[in-house]
Motif scaffolding. Structure first.
Motif, PDB file in Angstrom:
ATOM      1  N   CYS A   1      49.623  -3.378  25.381  1.00  0.00           N
ATOM      2  CA  CYS A   1      50.472  -3.085  24.218  1.00  0.00           C
ATOM      3  C   CYS A   1      50.433  -4.254  23.216  1.00  0.00           C
ATOM      4  CB  CYS A   1      51.901  -2.801  24.657  1.00  0.00           C
ATOM      5  SG  CYS A   1      52.810  -4.260  25.170  1.00  0.00           S
TER       6      CYS A   1
ATOM      7  N   CYS B   1      52.225  -7.515  24.384  1.00  0.00           N
ATOM      8  CA  CYS B   1      51.458  -8.284  25.371  1.00  0.00           C
ATOM      9  C   CYS B   1      50.243  -8.952  24.717  1.00  0.00           C
ATOM     10  CB  CYS B   1      51.022  -7.388  26.523  1.00  0.00           C
ATOM     11  SG  CYS B   1      52.371  -6.990  27.667  1.00  0.00           S
TER      12      CYS B   1
ATOM     13  N   ARG C   1      61.423  -6.962  28.720  1.00  0.00           N
ATOM     14  CA  ARG C   1      60.345  -5.977  28.611  1.00  0.00           C
ATOM     15  C   ARG C   1      59.645  -5.775  29.967  1.00  0.00           C
ATOM     16  NH1 ARG C   1      56.879  -8.714  25.598  1.00  0.00           N
ATOM     17  NH2 ARG C   1      54.851  -8.174  26.451  1.00  0.00           N
TER      18      ARG C   1
HETATM   19 ZN   LIG Z   1      52.716  -4.739  27.376  1.00  0.00          ZN
END
Ligand SMILES: [Zn+2]
Ligand SMILES: [Zn+2]
Length: 782
Positions: free
Chosen positions: A115, A118, A178
Motif C-alpha cells: 500500500c 507502506c 495500521r
Molecule cells: Zn501497507
C-alpha cells in the motif's frame, strides 16, 4: 430505555459478513465508535465481524453511515444485519477476543500489493522498516499464499516462524495502529530476510543491490515472490532474453514484464485509461497491452506477438529491486525486467525452496530467496481490456480465493472439478462460489497433486465438505476421473460448453434461458463428437443445441490440436471431395505427399478421426492454409491456439479496412449446421489470387462473427430469446469478440460475456457448479 442528557440511548447488534477479517476492519470500527462517542465492543467470529454499539440514535446513524461508506480498502462487505438489543450501559468501547465457532464463514482475502503508506515507509530512511523487503500492514501484503489453516491468525500462517519483537508486538496490539492484528507484520529485527545465493550455496552481501547488478549485467535470476518463483532478466537485453528462452526449453509463450510505474509501461505500449486502472489496482494482474511500433523490448520477449504482458511491482522486494536496478543502469535508461513464471515449460510454477533449487538451477544463474515459506502456489493473474470490459485469461493471484456470489444459494455444499487445460476447481456453499487459483494443465503428476492438495486446502479453509461433485463429461480428463473416484455421494456430469455458458450466467446473476454461443477449442459432446462451435438455448438446468459448425474429421484426434496442418487438410478434403484435388496453393505444394497419403487414408477409413465442430480448429486450418508458421509447423505448435493467435495478429494489421465477408451456408434445424465449405473455397481462391494474408485473415474473422451473429438471429426467430451469452476459449480472440459484440448489439441483442472468470477452461468450474446447484435445487438429482 435509559435517558442521558435528554437523548434516548439505544443499543444495536450489527453482524457484518464478507471479507472483513485481516483487512483492518476492527480498528476501523473501533475508531468510528470512539469518534461517535459510542460504547460497546467489536469482535471477529466465524460469521465475520460482530459489533455492539450503544449511544444516541444520531451517533448510531453516523456510525452506520461510516460503516457503509468508509470501510477499509481491502474489505468487501457482503451483508450488514442490524438488530435492536437492550442497552448494557458499558463504560467504553473495546475490541473483544475472537470467538471460535463451528461454522467458518469468514473469508480469507487475496494477496495484495504494497500500500501507499507502506511504500512511503519503505523509502523513508528515518523509518525503522527502511528498505525492509517484507514490510506490510492490514491494508497490504501476503494473505492467501501464507495461510495454512483457519481462523486467520499468525500462528496458522507461515509467519509463525517469526515471533514478533516488542515494537512489532506493540503495533499488533494497538487498535489505532495500521498494523493492529496484521498477521504478517514484521520488521528487520524479527521478520524474514532475503538472501542472494549462487548454486554452490554462496550467499552475497547486500542481496537486493547485488541482484540488481547481476540482472543489469545480463544474468538470469530466480526470484521468490508471493505465490511462487519468477525467472527474471533484463528485458532490453536480447542475448539474456534468448538465453532464458533456450533454458526454459521449447518455450514459445511470451514472457511477462515488470516495470516500475505506469509511465514506463507507456513507453512500451499504448495504455488506455481502463488499462491504466487495471495495471494499478492493488490486485496487480498482468495486463496484456498493445506494443508501440518502436517498443524497445527485446523481440525474444514475445516473439511474433503484437502485445506485451505487463505488471507493476506488488511486493516490497519488487519495489526495492526495481529501484536498485535503476541505480545499477545508466541514469535515465528504461527499467524493464522479464518476470516470467519459474518453471520449465508446461510444469507448474516452483514455490518451495528445495524444488526451486532443483528445477530452476539449470535455468537461472542464481536465486534471490527468503526464509518466509509460501504455503499455496499462486501464479500471476493475466487480464486484458476488450470490447466486453475486463477479460481474465487467468484468474489467480490477487483475486483467488475471493468468492463469487451467486444469485441463488447452493442447496448442498458442492465441488466442481473443472476441465483439463488451465484447470481451476470450485467449492460452493451458501451463496458463495470459491473458484480456485490457477492449477494448470492436468497433464502431469505435479499438477494433479497440486489439484488434489488445493481441493483439500480449500475444503478446510472455507469449511466446505462437498456432498455433490460436478465434472466434465470427457471420460479421459483426469479431473473427471478424480470426481468419479471420490466417495462424494452425488455425481453430476456437465457438458463442457453448457458449463462455459453457465459461467457467464453465474457471474451475472442470470438463470436463463439465453442463447449461448460457445466458441471453443475442444469439448466433449453428448454424441461423443468433439464440440467447439455451439449455439444453444440454455438455462442452468440444461441446454438444447440449436446450431453447430459442420462436423469435419479431426485426423489423429489430439495430434490435430498441436498440428494445425492436419485440420487444413481435413477442411480441404471436405471442400474438394479429395484433398488431392485441392487447387495448388503453397500449403498443398509444400506438404509432403506421404503425409497427405496417410492423412487421406485415415479420413477415408475413419481411423482415429473423431468428428469435430471445433471453432478453434477452423482457425487452425485457416492459419495453415495461409502458411503461418505455427499453422504449417511439422514439429507441431507449442500450445493449443498458437496458430489461431498468429491469425489474429495478421488480421489486426488491417483491422477496420473496408472488406466484405466470405460466403457460408446455414442449413437444417435444431440443430442447424453451419457449413463453412464455401468459405474454405473462397479463401483458397483468394490465396491463388495472391490477396494479402492480413486481408484474408481479417475477412475470415469478420465472416466468423457474421456467421455466429446470423445463427443467433435464426435462434431468436425460433425461440423469441433476446439475450446472448458468449464464452469459450476462442473468445480470447479480441478481434472476433469485438466484431461479434458489435454485430449482436446492432441487431438489438443484449450481450453478456465473462468478466470475473476466464472464457477459457479456467472458467469451467464456476459454470459446472452453477449447473449442479440448479439441478439439485430442481430435485432431479437427489
Ligand atoms: Zn501497507
Ligand atoms: Zn519486529
Amino acid at each position: 430505555m435509559a435517558s442521558v442528557t435528554g437523548s434516548v440511548i439505544q443499543r444495536q447488534r450489527i453482524t457484518i459478513q464478507g471479507i472483513v477479517q485481516g483487512v483492518g476492519f476492527r480498528p476501523f470500527v473501533y475508531g468510528q465508535a470512539l469518534r461517535n462517542g459510542l460504547v460497546g465492543f467489536v469482535l471477529n467470529n466465524s460469521l465475520g465481524v460482530t459489533v455492539e454499539i450503544e449511544g444516541t440514535s444520531a451517533a448510531l446513524d453516523s456510525f452506520q453511515h461510516a460503516l457503509r461508506e468508509e470501510a477499509p480498502p481491502l474489505a468487501r462487505i457482503d451483508s450488514i444485519v442490524t438488530e435492536e438489543v437492550q442497552p448494557c450501559h458499558d463504560t467504553a468501547f473495546i475490541i473483544a477476543h475472537s470467538q471460535a465457532g463451528n461454522e467458518r464463514q469468514a473469508l480469507i482475502s487475496p494477496d495484495t500489493a504494497t500500500c501507499v503508506d507502506c511504500l512511503h515507509e519503505l523509502f523513508d530512511s528515518a523509518d525503522r522498516r527502511y528498505g525492509y523487503p517484507f514490510i506490510n500492514c492490514t491494508n497490504c501484503g501476503p494473505r492467501f499464499t501464507i495461510v495454512q489453516d483457519v481462523p486467520y491468525d499468525r500462528n496458522k500462517t507461515t509467519m509463525r516462524d517469526f515471533p514478533l519483537c516488542p515494537l512489532c508486538q506493540a503495533e499488533y496490539e494497538d487498535p489505532l495502529n495500521r498494523r493492529f492484528h496484521a498477521q504478517p507484520n514484521a520488521c528487520p529485527t524479527c521478520g524474514p530476510q532475503v538472501q542472494l545465493l549462487d548454486w554452490a550455496g554462496n550467499s552475497f552481501p547486500n542481496p537486493i543491490a547485488t541482484a540488481a547488478q547481476q540482472l543489469a549485467a545480463g544474468k538470469i535470476l530466480a526470484i521468490k515472490g508471493l505465490g511462487g518463483y519468477h525467472l527474471a532478466c533484463d528485458a532490453l537485453n536480447g542475448e539474456a532474453v534468448q538465453r532464458l528462452r533456450q533454458r526454459k526449453h521449447r518455450e514459445a509463450k511470451p514472457f511477462a514484464l515488470m516495470v516500475p510505474d505506469l509511465a514506463t509501461a507507456r513507453q512500451l505500449c499504448s495504455v488506455s485509461d481502463d488499462e491504466a486502472t487495471l495495471l494499478q489496482t492493488y490486485r496487480r494482474p498482468i495486463v496484456l497491452l498493445q506494443q508501440l511500433h518502436n517498443c524497445p523490448v527485446a523481440p525474444g520477449v514475445a516473439p511474433a506477438y503484437n502485445t506485451l504482458g505487463i505488471m507493476l511491482p506488488y511486493t516490497p522486494l519488487h519495489h526495492l529491486l526495481l529501484h536498485a536496478y535503476a541505480g545499477a543502469t545508466e541514469p535515465g535508461s528504461l527499467v524493464v525486467l522479464v518476470m516470467t513464471s519459474g518453471n520449465l515449460s508446461d510444469e507448474p510454477i516452483a514455490y518451495q525452496d528445495d524444488d526451486a533449487r532443483a528445477r530452476l538451477g539449470s535455468i537461472a544463474d542464481g536465486i534471490l530467496t527468503s526464509n518466509r515459506a509460501i504455503h499455496m502456489r499462486c501464479d500471476d493473474s493475466v487480464t486484458r481490456i476488450n470490447a466486453g470490459g475486463t477479460q481474465f485469461l487467468r484468474r489467480s493471484r490477487g483475486y483467488a480465493p475471493e468468492p463469487i456470489a451467486l444469485s441463488l444459494a447452493f442447496p448442498l455444499p458442492l465441488l466442481a472439478c473443472g476441465g483439463h487445460l488451465k484447470n481451476t476447481f470450485c467449492l460452493g456453499k451458501g451463496r458463495q462460489a470459491f473458484v480456485s487459483h490457477h492449477i494448470g494443465d492436468l497433464e502431469n503428476f505435479e499438477t494433479l497433486t497440486s489439484f488434489k492438495e488445493g481441493i483439500t486446502h480449500f475444503q478446510n479453509l472455507f469449511d466446505i465438505y462437498p456432498e455433490a461433485v460436478a465434472y466434465d463429461l470427457h471420460p479421459e480428463y483426469l479431473a473427471t476421473k478424480y470426481a468419479l473416484a471420490t466417495d462424494i455421494p452425488r455425481k453430476i456430469g456437465v457438458q463442457h460448453h453448457h458449463a462455459h455458458i453457465a459461467s457467464v450466467l453465474a457471474e451475472h446473476g442470470l438463470t436463463g434461458p439465453v442463447i449461448g454461443v460457445a466458441a471453443d477449442g475442444t469439448g466433449y459432446g453428448t454424441d461423443g463428437a468433439i464440440w467447439g462451435c455451439e449455439i444453444m438455448t440454455a438455462d442452468l438446468l440444461g441446454f438444447e443445441r440449436q446450431a453447430h459448425l459442420r462436423y469435419v474429421p479431426l485426423p489423429g484426434s489430439e495430434q490435430a490440436v498441436r498440428q494445425p496442418w492436419r485440420m487444413a487438410a481435413a477442411y480441404l478434403a471436405q471442400a474438394y471431395g479429395d484433398a488431392f484435388q485441392a487447387p495448388a496453393i503453397p500449403f498443398t505444394q509444400q506438404l509432403e505427399r506421404s503425409k497427405w497419403h496417410i492423412l487421406a487414408q485415415m479420413i477415408e477409413r475413419n481411423l482415429n478421426c473423431p468428428p469435430t465442430s471445433s471453432l478453434g480448429r477452423l482457425f487452425d486450418a485457416v492459419a495453415a492454409l495461409l502458411g503461418l508458421p505455427a499453422g504449417v509447423s511439422q514439429a507441431g505448435t507449442l500450445y493449443e491456439g498458437q496458430a489461431a493467435i498468429e491469425l489474429e495478429i495478421q488480421a489486426s494489421q488491417v483491422a477496420h479496412m473496408e472488406t466484405g465477408i466470405y460466403p457460408f451456408i446455414i442449413e437444417g434445424q435444431a440443430p442447424a449446421v453451419l457449413d463453412v465449405t464455401p468459405l474454405i473455397r473462397a479463401i483458397v481462391s483468394d490465396i491463388q489470387q495472391k490477396v494479402a494474408v492480413p486481408e484474408i485473415a481479417y475477412r475470415f474473422h469478420l465472416t466468423v462473427a457474421a456467421l455466429l451473429a446470423k445463427a443467433c438471429d435464426i435462434t431468436r426467430e425460433q425461440t423469441g430469446l433476446n439475450i446472448v451469452a458468449l464464452s469459450g476459449g476462442v473468445f480470447q480472440n479480441r478481434l472476433l469478440l469485438e466484431q461479434l459484440i458489435f454485430r449482436l448489439e446492432a441487431m438489438a441483442f443484449q450481450v453478456y460475456v465473462n468478466q470475473r472468470v476466464p472464457p477459457n477452461d479456467g472458467g469451467l468450474s464456476l459454470g459446472q457448479i452453477a449447473i449442479a446447484a440448479a439441478r439439485l435445487r430442481a430435485g432431479n438429482i437427489l
